[in-house]
Scaffold this motif. Structure first.
Motif, PDB file in Angstrom:
ATOM      1  N   ASP A  25      26.099  24.454 -48.673  1.00 43.42           N
ATOM      2  CA  ASP A  25      25.558  23.616 -47.608  1.00 43.42           C
ATOM      3  C   ASP A  25      26.583  22.600 -47.119  1.00 43.42           C
ATOM      4  O   ASP A  25      26.439  22.038 -46.038  1.00 43.42           O
ATOM      5  CB  ASP A  25      24.271  22.878 -48.022  1.00 43.42           C
ATOM      6  N   ALA A  80      18.319  31.739 -53.675  1.00 47.05           N
ATOM      7  CA  ALA A  80      17.692  31.184 -52.472  1.00 47.05           C
ATOM      8  C   ALA A  80      18.711  30.423 -51.636  1.00 47.05           C
ATOM      9  O   ALA A  80      18.707  30.507 -50.398  1.00 47.05           O
ATOM     10  CB  ALA A  80      16.531  30.266 -52.866  1.00 47.05           C
ATOM     11  N   ARG A  81      19.603  29.697 -52.287  1.00 45.99           N
ATOM     12  CA  ARG A  81      20.611  28.933 -51.559  1.00 45.99           C
ATOM     13  C   ARG A  81      21.576  29.858 -50.816  1.00 45.99           C
ATOM     14  O   ARG A  81      21.991  29.559 -49.682  1.00 45.99           O
ATOM     15  CB  ARG A  81      21.378  28.015 -52.520  1.00 45.99           C
ATOM     16  N   THR A  83      20.863  32.806 -49.697  1.00 46.21           N
ATOM     17  CA  THR A  83      20.111  33.353 -48.567  1.00 46.21           C
ATOM     18  C   THR A  83      20.065  32.347 -47.420  1.00 46.21           C
ATOM     19  O   THR A  83      20.260  32.704 -46.243  1.00 46.21           O
ATOM     20  CB  THR A  83      18.690  33.723 -49.013  1.00 46.21           C
ATOM     21  N   GLU A  84      19.803  31.078 -47.743  1.00 48.90           N
ATOM     22  CA  GLU A  84      19.800  30.025 -46.724  1.00 48.90           C
ATOM     23  C   GLU A  84      21.141  29.958 -46.009  1.00 48.90           C
ATOM     24  O   GLU A  84      21.211  29.900 -44.768  1.00 48.90           O
ATOM     25  CB  GLU A  84      19.522  28.662 -47.367  1.00 48.90           C
ATOM     26  N   ASP A  85      22.208  29.937 -46.792  1.00 48.16           N
ATOM     27  CA  ASP A  85      23.543  29.774 -46.220  1.00 48.16           C
ATOM     28  C   ASP A  85      23.896  30.940 -45.313  1.00 48.16           C
ATOM     29  O   ASP A  85      24.449  30.738 -44.215  1.00 48.16           O
ATOM     30  CB  ASP A  85      24.555  29.644 -47.357  1.00 48.16           C
ATOM     31  N   LYS A  87      21.864  32.827 -43.640  1.00 44.01           N
ATOM     32  CA  LYS A  87      21.051  32.757 -42.424  1.00 44.01           C
ATOM     33  C   LYS A  87      21.575  31.678 -41.475  1.00 44.01           C
ATOM     34  O   LYS A  87      21.763  31.924 -40.280  1.00 44.01           O
ATOM     35  CB  LYS A  87      19.586  32.463 -42.794  1.00 44.01           C
ATOM     36  N   VAL A  88      21.832  30.478 -42.017  1.00 36.42           N
ATOM     37  CA  VAL A  88      22.258  29.372 -41.166  1.00 36.42           C
ATOM     38  C   VAL A  88      23.601  29.684 -40.509  1.00 36.42           C
ATOM     39  O   VAL A  88      23.759  29.555 -39.285  1.00 36.42           O
ATOM     40  CB  VAL A  88      22.345  28.062 -41.978  1.00 36.42           C
ATOM     41  N   GLN A 237      17.426  23.564 -42.269  1.00 35.58           N
ATOM     42  CA  GLN A 237      17.257  24.969 -42.655  1.00 35.58           C
ATOM     43  C   GLN A 237      17.674  25.217 -44.106  1.00 35.58           C
ATOM     44  O   GLN A 237      17.294  26.231 -44.690  1.00 35.58           O
ATOM     45  CB  GLN A 237      18.065  25.878 -41.719  1.00 35.58           C
ATOM     46  N   TYR A 238      18.442  24.303 -44.676  1.00 30.69           N
ATOM     47  CA  TYR A 238      18.744  24.369 -46.109  1.00 30.69           C
ATOM     48  C   TYR A 238      17.583  23.711 -46.846  1.00 30.69           C
ATOM     49  O   TYR A 238      17.709  22.625 -47.414  1.00 30.69           O
ATOM     50  CB  TYR A 238      20.066  23.665 -46.406  1.00 30.69           C
ATOM     51  N   ALA A 239      16.462  24.393 -46.850  1.00 31.22           N
ATOM     52  CA  ALA A 239      15.215  23.782 -47.320  1.00 31.22           C
ATOM     53  C   ALA A 239      15.251  23.423 -48.797  1.00 31.22           C
ATOM     54  O   ALA A 239      14.584  22.469 -49.218  1.00 31.22           O
ATOM     55  CB  ALA A 239      14.044  24.734 -47.046  1.00 31.22           C
ATOM     56  N   THR A 240      16.013  24.153 -49.605  1.00 30.98           N
ATOM     57  CA  THR A 240      16.071  23.830 -51.028  1.00 30.98           C
ATOM     58  C   THR A 240      16.811  22.520 -51.276  1.00 30.98           C
ATOM     59  O   THR A 240      16.670  21.925 -52.350  1.00 30.98           O
ATOM     60  CB  THR A 240      16.773  24.945 -51.826  1.00 30.98           C
TER      61      THR A 240
END
Length: 265
Positions: A25, A80-81, A83-85, A87-88, A237-240
């Motif tokens: 992030d 999960a992190r 996956t977030e990265d 996507k963003v 969007q980095y919800a975690t």
């Protein structure tokens, strides 16, 4: 401010840029507005260095981090992190790379093959290189045992620079003294002809960079203040991570700060 900084000269072209992100992030937190503004006109590669955790037992600091991220499993959290990265950064038009290093909170040291193997279960801090956050991870001191890791990362960065043809290499300046940020900076320091340092957000809301180090390098600040509203949405969007980083839910629209060689350097 110099009329023609290293960034400004590169902005006139379309050569690739390589960003080194300590975690999954940090590049968007610190450089997201500039990344998104440039991704449409040049290749932007974001290489995150520390993208993995280890199974338990964990230190108290690591368990606290997991609670803040509302995850009970470190391995699940880091999946999960990632996956977030992905996507963003993909939505921003950048290319994410996950380099597979273990986050400092979960990084372990090699122990001699003597003693009771149950010690690590009874005293989970014993096998960990940085067992606390305040007195280890954020102390501003890289363990001597990380020399091999830094050497390997320097080789990885050199390979990435060659493969991508990156004109600029962006690394954290180390505001906040997080050991992974300092190691990431060291991984890129061999590329002085390409190097741009960025201020670590949100650490820079309460701390400043090592000005004596910047003076020795001959670096001066350069700011980017466009696209900050969109950047706030990207951070969320980095919800975690967003909830623990910004407990009140408000993300300050702070201009991004970079450090570049003074004119003529």
């Amino acid at each position: 401010m110099p009329a023609h900084t290293r960034i400004e000269r590169s902005l006139a072209g379309d050569a690739p840029w390589l960003f080194l992100s300590p975690h999954l992030d940090d590049a968007v937190l610190s450089c997201g507005a500039l990344i998104e503004a440039q991704a449409g006109g040049r290749e932007i590669i974001v290489a995150s260095l520390f993208t993995e955790a280890t199974p338990g037992p964990h230190t108290r600091a690591a368990r606290s981090f997991l609670r803040q991220c509302t995850h009970s499993s470190a391995l699940d959290l880091f999946e999960a992190r990632k996956t977030e990265d992905n996507k963003v950064l993909t939505e921003m038009g950048a290319r994410p790379l996950h380099m597979g290093g273990v986050d400092a909170l979960f990084r372990r040291r090699r122990l001699p093959r003597i003693g009771n193997p149950a010690w690590g279960r009874v005293r989970p801090g014993l096998p960990h290189r940085y067992p606390t956050f305040r007195f280890d991870v954020a102390l501003g001191r890289i363990s001597h045992a990380e020399k091999a890791l830094i050497n390997r990362l320097q080789g990885d960065v050199a390979e990435l620079m060659a493969l991508t043809g990156a004109e600029l290499l962006f690394c954290p300046v180390g505001v906040g003294k997080h050991v992974d940020h300092l190691i990431t900076r060291e991984a890129g320091m061999a590329h002085q002809q390409n190097l741009v340092l960025y201020s670590d957000f949100p650490y820079d809301l309460v701390s400043g960079p090592d000005t004596s180090r910047l003076d020795r390098l001959g670096y001066v600040p350069w700011s980017w203040d466009r696209g900050l509203a969109s950047k706030q949405g990207r951070i969320r969007q980095y919800a975690t991570q967003a909830g623990s980083l910004f407990p009140g839910g408000k993300i300050p629209p702070r201009a991004e700060t970079y450090f570049v060689p003074a004119q003529g350097n």
